[in-house]
Design a protein around this motif. Structure first.
Motif, PDB file in Angstrom:
ATOM      1  N   VAL A  80      25.900 -57.455   7.363  1.00 33.17           N
ATOM      2  CA  VAL A  80      25.544 -56.037   7.393  1.00 33.17           C
ATOM      3  C   VAL A  80      26.067 -55.362   8.654  1.00 33.17           C
ATOM      4  O   VAL A  80      26.675 -54.292   8.611  1.00 33.17           O
ATOM      5  CB  VAL A  80      24.018 -55.864   7.288  1.00 33.17           C
ATOM      6  N   SER A  81      25.835 -56.009   9.807  1.00 33.58           N
ATOM      7  CA  SER A  81      26.168 -55.365  11.081  1.00 33.58           C
ATOM      8  C   SER A  81      27.585 -55.669  11.557  1.00 33.58           C
ATOM      9  O   SER A  81      28.173 -54.885  12.317  1.00 33.58           O
ATOM     10  CB  SER A  81      25.187 -55.812  12.159  1.00 33.58           C
ATOM     11  N   GLY A  82      28.128 -56.821  11.144  1.00 38.93           N
ATOM     12  CA  GLY A  82      29.427 -57.243  11.636  1.00 38.93           C
ATOM     13  C   GLY A  82      29.429 -57.650  13.088  1.00 38.93           C
ATOM     14  O   GLY A  82      30.495 -57.848  13.689  1.00 38.93           O
ATOM     15  N   SER A  83      28.249 -57.800  13.669  1.00 38.11           N
ATOM     16  CA  SER A  83      28.124 -58.073  15.099  1.00 38.11           C
ATOM     17  C   SER A  83      27.297 -59.329  15.326  1.00 38.11           C
ATOM     18  O   SER A  83      26.132 -59.395  14.914  1.00 38.11           O
ATOM     19  CB  SER A  83      27.459 -56.885  15.800  1.00 38.11           C
ATOM     20  N   LEU A  84      27.883 -60.310  16.010  1.00 46.75           N
ATOM     21  CA  LEU A  84      27.112 -61.499  16.355  1.00 46.75           C
ATOM     22  C   LEU A  84      26.066 -61.191  17.415  1.00 46.75           C
ATOM     23  O   LEU A  84      25.007 -61.822  17.445  1.00 46.75           O
ATOM     24  CB  LEU A  84      28.040 -62.620  16.835  1.00 46.75           C
ATOM     25  N   ALA A  85      26.336 -60.216  18.280  1.00 40.16           N
ATOM     26  CA  ALA A  85      25.321 -59.808  19.253  1.00 40.16           C
ATOM     27  C   ALA A  85      24.090 -59.266  18.539  1.00 40.16           C
ATOM     28  O   ALA A  85      22.944 -59.568  18.916  1.00 40.16           O
ATOM     29  CB  ALA A  85      25.888 -58.770  20.214  1.00 40.16           C
ATOM     30  N   ASP A  86      24.316 -58.478  17.504  1.00 39.93           N
ATOM     31  CA  ASP A  86      23.185 -57.970  16.717  1.00 39.93           C
ATOM     32  C   ASP A  86      22.471 -59.116  16.012  1.00 39.93           C
ATOM     33  O   ASP A  86      21.244 -59.101  15.882  1.00 39.93           O
ATOM     34  CB  ASP A  86      23.681 -56.952  15.696  1.00 39.93           C
ATOM     35  N   THR A  87      23.213 -60.108  15.556  1.00 37.01           N
ATOM     36  CA  THR A  87      22.603 -61.274  14.918  1.00 37.01           C
ATOM     37  C   THR A  87      21.684 -61.999  15.891  1.00 37.01           C
ATOM     38  O   THR A  87      20.581 -62.439  15.519  1.00 37.01           O
ATOM     39  CB  THR A  87      23.702 -62.226  14.411  1.00 37.01           C
ATOM     40  N   VAL A  88      22.100 -62.114  17.140  1.00 33.67           N
ATOM     41  CA  VAL A  88      21.251 -62.744  18.152  1.00 33.67           C
ATOM     42  C   VAL A  88      20.000 -61.906  18.397  1.00 33.67           C
ATOM     43  O   VAL A  88      18.882 -62.445  18.492  1.00 33.67           O
ATOM     44  CB  VAL A  88      22.032 -62.958  19.457  1.00 33.67           C
ATOM     45  N   ARG A  89      20.145 -60.605  18.494  1.00 28.93           N
ATOM     46  CA  ARG A  89      18.974 -59.744  18.711  1.00 28.93           C
ATOM     47  C   ARG A  89      18.002 -59.858  17.545  1.00 28.93           C
ATOM     48  O   ARG A  89      16.773 -59.867  17.735  1.00 28.93           O
ATOM     49  CB  ARG A  89      19.416 -58.292  18.928  1.00 28.93           C
ATOM     50  N   TYR A  90      18.543 -59.948  16.344  1.00 24.27           N
ATOM     51  CA  TYR A  90      17.692 -60.163  15.167  1.00 24.27           C
ATOM     52  C   TYR A  90      16.944 -61.487  15.286  1.00 24.27           C
ATOM     53  O   TYR A  90      15.740 -61.574  14.987  1.00 24.27           O
ATOM     54  CB  TYR A  90      18.559 -60.141  13.904  1.00 24.27           C
ATOM     55  N   ALA A  91      17.630 -62.542  15.736  1.00 24.50           N
ATOM     56  CA  ALA A  91      16.995 -63.838  15.894  1.00 24.50           C
ATOM     57  C   ALA A  91      15.880 -63.791  16.933  1.00 24.50           C
ATOM     58  O   ALA A  91      14.833 -64.447  16.770  1.00 24.50           O
ATOM     59  CB  ALA A  91      18.032 -64.892  16.284  1.00 24.50           C
TER      60      ALA A  91
END
Length: 358
Positions: free
Chosen positions: A341-352
């Motif tokens: 959805v975001s295309g961002s691994l940084a956003d994936t980390v924040r989600y985690a």
């Protein structure tokens, strides 16, 4: 239970080497009350341990309390904690300054220097080493489904690894990691460990990294195959399944039922498949050792444990928790869904980070 957590920068999502500050604020691991925090091999991670628990409710409370305490201490050091089994973004980890870890780095080179993975280790009490080894011999084929359930490490150095649990692959670089042959007795187990130490390859017994082993410090079997779970609820489910496996194996031993002599190469393939596929696609069935739909394998795991789970009053809770996990997917699926959805691994980390404390 012991959960290893990543320390991450709240802005960039990259791991950050602040374990020293986090642990300095948290006090001693040996304190009388949970949770206790301890160092790991890299300064970008910490370990959170519970006290021994007798109910799933007690364990759930301690796991959430431990994650919250680690988060509080990390924030004071300018970081966050994330229940991720590998770092999604590129990382250059830095070794903890303890002499033992330095010796490991000198001896094992990149295997130690690049080892930034977070697992979940579950201890279950046994009466004595004979019972413990009997359990180890009988749970071997049932461990790969736990890898699939807990799989929470799809990314490695900024790339999709195409595995649900790349941690299991990275951890397998240690020379003692993985499944074991049947031991048959506590004496035979000790002989194997002594022979390993006599090679001079490993530093000490703490480096006996079997998928499941007898604990050096506690009167327990220690199951070590799982990724740290993104969701605390999945950690509790994992614990229920492991305790069920230990008790089921103990009952089989006391009833004189022999252990399945499935060869280690087949067990390695089962672990690889679970690491690759997670709870989608196929797994090797713990009884037949041939491919079967993952859903059917998970159903049969619960069926195998049902008498013990029912006796412990946990069968309904396990059924509910497993149904929820299957509906939303494991941590690897959650990470990939967020990234899509975001295309961002940084956003994936924040989600985690958010899910770690949910």
């Amino acid at each position: 239970m012991e959960e290893e957590l990543l320390l991450v920068d709240p802005g960039s999502g990259k791991v950050t080497a602040v374990a020293g500050q986090v642990l300095a604020r948290s006090g001693s691991r040996t304190g009388p009350r949970p949770p206790s925090l301890a160092p790991e091999i890299q300064r970008e991670q910490v370990e959170v341990a519970t006290c021994p628990c007798t109910t799933l409710e007690e364990l759930a409370g301690q796991i959430r309390q431990g994650r919250a305490t680690a988060s509080e201490q990390a924030r004071r050091a300018g970081a966050e904690v994330a229940a991720l089994a590998t770092a999604p973004l590129p990382a250059d980890p830095s070794l903890t300054g303890e002499p033992r870890y330095r010796r490991m780095a000198e001896e094992f080179g990149l295997t130690a220097q690049q080892q930034l993975t977070c697992g979940c280790h579950i201890h279950v009490e046994v009466t004595d080493p004979e019972e413990g080894v009997a359990v180890l011999d009988r749970i071997r084929p049932w461990l790969p489904p736990l890898v699939a359930l807990s799989a929470n490490s799809p990314y490695w150095q900024g790339c999709d690894s195409h595995y649900d649990s790349f941690r299991y692959q990275a951890w397998g670089r240690w020379p003692t990691a993985g499944p074991t042959e049947l031991f048959g007795s506590a004496a035979a187990y000790r002989e194997v460990v002594a022979a390993m130490l006599a090679t001079g390859t490993i530093l000490d017994e703490g480096m006996v990294y079997f998928d499941a082993r007898l604990s050096r410090r506690y009167p327990t079997v220690e199951v070590r195959v799982a990724d740290v779970c993104l969701e605390a609820a999945d950690t509790v489910l994992l614990a229920a399944l492991v305790r069920g496996l230990v008790e089921t194996a103990s009952r089989a031993w006391r009833a004189g039922q022999p252990a399945d002599p499935v060869p280690v190469p087949v067990l390695r393939l089962a672990g690889w498949r679970a690491s690759r596929s997670g709870i989608t696609g196929t797994l090797l069935h713990p009884r037949t050792h041939v491919p079967a739909p993952a859903g059917a394998v998970l159903d049969d795991v619960v069926c195998h444990l049902a008498p013990v789970l029912a006796d412990q009053g946990e069968l309904a809770a396990v059924d509910t928790a497993l149904a929820r996990l299957r509906a939303r997917g494991n941590g690897a699926r959650a990470q990939r869904a967020r990234h899509s959805v975001s295309g961002s691994l940084a956003d994936t980390v924040r989600y985690a980070v958010e899910r770690t404390l949910s």
